[in-house]
Scaffold this motif. Sequence first.
Motif, PDB file in Angstrom:
ATOM      1  N   GLY A   1      73.655   3.660  53.471  1.00 26.42           N
ATOM      2  CA  GLY A   1      74.940   3.465  54.140  1.00 26.42           C
ATOM      3  C   GLY A   1      76.038   4.399  53.673  1.00 26.42           C
ATOM      4  O   GLY A   1      76.992   4.646  54.408  1.00 26.42           O
ATOM      5  N   GLY A   2      75.930   4.940  52.473  1.00 28.53           N
ATOM      6  CA  GLY A   2      76.997   5.771  51.941  1.00 28.53           C
ATOM      7  C   GLY A   2      76.715   7.262  51.960  1.00 28.53           C
ATOM      8  O   GLY A   2      77.540   8.050  51.528  1.00 28.53           O
ATOM      9  N   ARG A   3      75.556   7.669  52.459  1.00 27.49           N
ATOM     10  CA  ARG A   3      75.175   9.079  52.402  1.00 27.49           C
ATOM     11  C   ARG A   3      76.171   9.999  53.088  1.00 27.49           C
ATOM     12  O   ARG A   3      76.570  11.023  52.529  1.00 27.49           O
ATOM     13  CB  ARG A   3      73.808   9.283  53.033  1.00 27.49           C
ATOM     14  N   ALA A   4      76.544   9.652  54.298  1.00 23.48           N
ATOM     15  CA  ALA A   4      77.436  10.537  55.069  1.00 23.48           C
ATOM     16  C   ALA A   4      78.795  10.664  54.395  1.00 23.48           C
ATOM     17  O   ALA A   4      79.351  11.762  54.309  1.00 23.48           O
ATOM     18  CB  ALA A   4      77.585  10.024  56.495  1.00 23.48           C
ATOM     19  N   ARG A   5      79.330   9.549  53.927  1.00 23.73           N
ATOM     20  CA  ARG A   5      80.640   9.590  53.276  1.00 23.73           C
ATOM     21  C   ARG A   5      80.577  10.404  51.980  1.00 23.73           C
ATOM     22  O   ARG A   5      81.454  11.225  51.713  1.00 23.73           O
ATOM     23  CB  ARG A   5      81.138   8.173  52.984  1.00 23.73           C
ATOM     24  N   ILE A   6      79.538  10.178  51.178  1.00 19.54           N
ATOM     25  CA  ILE A   6      79.418  10.910  49.920  1.00 19.54           C
ATOM     26  C   ILE A   6      79.193  12.394  50.183  1.00 19.54           C
ATOM     27  O   ILE A   6      79.767  13.250  49.511  1.00 19.54           O
ATOM     28  CB  ILE A   6      78.292  10.306  49.052  1.00 19.54           C
ATOM     29  N   ALA A   7      78.366  12.717  51.182  1.00 18.20           N
ATOM     30  CA  ALA A   7      78.139  14.120  51.529  1.00 18.20           C
ATOM     31  C   ALA A   7      79.439  14.771  51.998  1.00 18.20           C
ATOM     32  O   ALA A   7      79.710  15.935  51.679  1.00 18.20           O
ATOM     33  CB  ALA A   7      77.066  14.237  52.606  1.00 18.20           C
ATOM     34  N   SER A   8      80.268  14.028  52.733  1.00 21.95           N
ATOM     35  CA  SER A   8      81.559  14.565  53.183  1.00 21.95           C
ATOM     36  C   SER A   8      82.487  14.852  52.006  1.00 21.95           C
ATOM     37  O   SER A   8      83.135  15.896  51.967  1.00 21.95           O
ATOM     38  CB  SER A   8      82.246  13.583  54.141  1.00 21.95           C
ATOM     39  N   VAL A   9      82.532  13.928  51.057  1.00 19.04           N
ATOM     40  CA  VAL A   9      83.358  14.136  49.867  1.00 19.04           C
ATOM     41  C   VAL A   9      82.828  15.334  49.074  1.00 19.04           C
ATOM     42  O   VAL A   9      83.603  16.188  48.624  1.00 19.04           O
ATOM     43  CB  VAL A   9      83.392  12.864  48.991  1.00 19.04           C
ATOM     44  N   TYR A  10      81.506  15.421  48.920  1.00 13.13           N
ATOM     45  CA  TYR A  10      80.904  16.543  48.197  1.00 13.13           C
ATOM     46  C   TYR A  10      81.272  17.867  48.865  1.00 13.13           C
ATOM     47  O   TYR A  10      81.696  18.819  48.198  1.00 13.13           O
ATOM     48  CB  TYR A  10      79.389  16.387  48.124  1.00 13.13           C
ATOM     49  N   MET A  11      81.091  17.956  50.176  1.00 11.45           N
ATOM     50  CA  MET A  11      81.367  19.209  50.881  1.00 11.45           C
ATOM     51  C   MET A  11      82.851  19.559  50.829  1.00 11.45           C
ATOM     52  O   MET A  11      83.215  20.735  50.727  1.00 11.45           O
ATOM     53  CB  MET A  11      80.884  19.125  52.332  1.00 11.45           C
ATOM     54  N   THR A  12      83.716  18.551  50.885  1.00 16.19           N
ATOM     55  CA  THR A  12      85.158  18.805  50.775  1.00 16.19           C
ATOM     56  C   THR A  12      85.487  19.372  49.397  1.00 16.19           C
ATOM     57  O   THR A  12      86.205  20.366  49.277  1.00 16.19           O
ATOM     58  CB  THR A  12      85.948  17.508  51.030  1.00 16.19           C
ATOM     59  N   CYS A  13      84.949  18.757  48.352  1.00 12.26           N
ATOM     60  CA  CYS A  13      85.194  19.254  46.991  1.00 12.26           C
ATOM     61  C   CYS A  13      84.598  20.636  46.798  1.00 12.26           C
ATOM     62  O   CYS A  13      85.207  21.500  46.148  1.00 12.26           O
ATOM     63  CB  CYS A  13      84.623  18.271  45.967  1.00 12.26           C
ATOM     64  N   TYR A  14      83.433  20.878  47.358  1.00  7.90           N
ATOM     65  CA  TYR A  14      82.773  22.182  47.267  1.00  7.90           C
ATOM     66  C   TYR A  14      83.646  23.261  47.907  1.00  7.90           C
ATOM     67  O   TYR A  14      83.857  24.338  47.344  1.00  7.90           O
ATOM     68  CB  TYR A  14      81.419  22.085  47.973  1.00  7.90           C
ATOM     69  N   THR A  15      84.181  22.949  49.088  1.00  6.64           N
ATOM     70  CA  THR A  15      85.047  23.893  49.800  1.00  6.64           C
ATOM     71  C   THR A  15      86.351  24.114  49.043  1.00  6.64           C
ATOM     72  O   THR A  15      86.802  25.254  48.891  1.00  6.64           O
ATOM     73  CB  THR A  15      85.326  23.387  51.223  1.00  6.64           C
ATOM     74  N   LEU A  16      86.967  23.041  48.559  1.00  5.47           N
ATOM     75  CA  LEU A  16      88.214  23.179  47.805  1.00  5.47           C
ATOM     76  C   LEU A  16      88.000  23.976  46.523  1.00  5.47           C
ATOM     77  O   LEU A  16      88.867  24.762  46.124  1.00  5.47           O
ATOM     78  CB  LEU A  16      88.803  21.807  47.488  1.00  5.47           C
ATOM     79  N   GLY A  17      86.847  23.808  45.884  1.00  6.28           N
ATOM     80  CA  GLY A  17      86.525  24.604  44.699  1.00  6.28           C
ATOM     81  C   GLY A  17      86.454  26.080  45.035  1.00  6.28           C
ATOM     82  O   GLY A  17      86.935  26.932  44.275  1.00  6.28           O
ATOM     83  N   GLY A  18      85.879  26.396  46.193  1.00 11.43           N
ATOM     84  CA  GLY A  18      85.833  27.787  46.635  1.00 11.43           C
ATOM     85  C   GLY A  18      87.211  28.346  46.917  1.00 11.43           C
ATOM     86  O   GLY A  18      87.512  29.508  46.585  1.00 11.43           O
TER      87      GLY A  18
END
Length: 84
Positions: A22-39
């Motif tokens: 149930g949490g995969r999509a939300r966690i993946a979204s947070v991960y990708m957001t942090c990944y992009t912000l890190g870049g």
Amino acid sequence: MDVAISGTHLLNLSVVYRLVEGGRARIASVYMTCYTLGGVVGSAAGTAAYRLGGWRAVSLAGAAFMATGLAVWARDARAGFDGG
């Protein structure tokens, strides 16, 4: 270096997809957001460092980011965090 970064990204996402369904999509979204912000932060820091001191400053900024990452990892390792 690009292959290593892609491999790390793939491994991180594989950890996300092993989590609760149930949490995969939300966690993946947070991960990708942090990944992009890190870049974004890394690009901005690199540009500012180059403007201030050329390639030497860029290298020092990169070393500072890596030292910070190593310090966070070491702190987590001492605390018993295994990442999974």
